[in-house]
Scaffold this active site. Structure first.
Site, PDB file in Angstrom:
ATOM      1  CG  HIS A 182       7.939 -13.958 -14.362  1.00 23.77           C
ATOM      2  ND1 HIS A 182       8.738 -13.496 -15.378  1.00 23.77           N
ATOM      3  CD2 HIS A 182       8.607 -13.690 -13.209  1.00 23.77           C
ATOM      4  CE1 HIS A 182       9.836 -12.974 -14.868  1.00 23.77           C
ATOM      5  NE2 HIS A 182       9.786 -13.082 -13.549  1.00 23.77           N
TER       6      HIS A 182
ATOM      7  CD  GLU B  40       9.096  -9.996 -10.837  1.00 25.13           C
ATOM      8  OE1 GLU B  40       9.907 -10.378  -9.996  1.00 25.13           O
ATOM      9  OE2 GLU B  40       8.877 -10.616 -11.887  1.00 25.13           O
TER      10      GLU B  40
HETATM   11  P1  PGA Z   1      15.806 -10.899 -11.071  1.00 27.85           P
HETATM   12  O1  PGA Z   1      14.408 -11.569 -11.472  1.00 27.85           O
HETATM   13  O2  PGA Z   1      15.876 -10.858  -9.585  1.00 27.85           O
HETATM   14  O3  PGA Z   1      16.839 -11.816 -11.686  1.00 27.85           O
HETATM   15  O4  PGA Z   1      15.822  -9.545 -11.680  1.00 27.85           O
HETATM   16  C1  PGA Z   1      13.252 -11.326 -10.756  1.00 27.85           C
HETATM   17  C2  PGA Z   1      12.105 -12.042 -11.409  1.00 27.85           C
HETATM   18  O5  PGA Z   1      12.075 -12.094 -12.652  1.00 27.85           O
HETATM   19  O6  PGA Z   1      11.211 -12.570 -10.725  1.00 27.85           O
END
Ligand code: PGA
Length: 234
Positions: A103, A152
């Site tokens: 992540h 992401e």
């Molecule tokens: P968020 O986070 O939905 O709070 O933007 C997503 C993630 O970091 O997996």
């Protein structure tokens, strides 16, 4: 048949008591397989609590027989042994079926590299845990053996600041397409970053996407159930 993954990433939130509250509210509301439209998609709902909560969460899911998988937000790049503070895949396998790896918050705050993520993928696989690798754009590295990724973009993640904004479904879909071109059509690509019950549908409608990784909105049981219901309605 297409898999649709709806994955809650709680990050460093919820005490064990709060985690169990969430499970008791969400578990009974999750659609059961027999109630979903037949033959179109397979809905896979996963919750990724903190390490401290995975065991209790798993137990409560089993007792309630909820259609919910339990995942972790990380695991060790090493096997069990003299690695103080690490949670190895071999230990986690009793509780988790999936692990979020690489992540962007881990890359930024803990110096995680592509090489470490590749080691984590190997560890996950050797313990039958599904690795879910996060990439930040279409050039992101997907380690060998990993068939599930989350696209992401860091500035779309709600925690990145007041200007965080979800990517567009179209751009997320194009990124997924590029990743599939690089790594093959078996790769399943999720989108994550400021997803909520209001904007989830746009992403769920994209053929190239296989679901959502949800941070902030997943902390609220009602909001999370709404997103799952939206995914189940296709
Ligand atoms: P968020 O986070 O939905 O709070 O933007 C997503 C993630 O970091 O997996």
């Amino acid at each position: 048949m297409k898999n649709i993954w709806i994955i809650a990433n709680w990050k460093s939130n919820k005490t064990i008591a709060e985690a169990l509250d969430w499970i008791s509210l969400v578990g009974p509301k999750l659609p059961r397989k027999e109630n979903l439209p037949a033959g179109r998609q397979v809905l896979k709902v996963v919750v990724c609590p903190t390490f401290a909560s995975v065991e209790e969460v798993k137990k409560q899911v089993q007792v309630g027989n909820y259609p919910l998988m339990v995942g972790s937000q990380d695991l060790s790049p090493f096997d069990s042994g003299a690695f103080t503070g690490e949670e190895s895949a071999r230990i986690l396998r009793d509780f988790v079926e999936l692990s979020i790896l690489g992540h962007s918050e881990r890359r930024q705050n803990f110096g995680e590299t592509d090489q470490m993520v590749a080691e984590k993928v190997k560890q996950a696989k050797s313990s039958n845990i599904t690795p879910l690798v996060c990439v930040q754009n279409a050039d992101g590295e997907v380690p060998e053996g990993c068939l599930l990724v989350a696209y992401e973009p860091p500035n779309a993640i709600s925690s990145s600041g007041p200007n965080a904004k979800a990517d567009t479904p179209k751009n997320a879909s194009q990124t997924a397409e590029k990743l599939k071109q690089r790594y093959g059509n078996d790769l399943e690509v999720l989108y994550g970053g400021s997803v909520n019950s209001q904007n989830c549908k746009g992403f769920l409608l994209e053929d190239n996407l296989n679901g959502l990784l949800i941070g902030k909105a997943s902390l609220d049981p009602e909001e999370f159930v709404k997103i799952v219901e939206e995914a189940a309605s296709f």
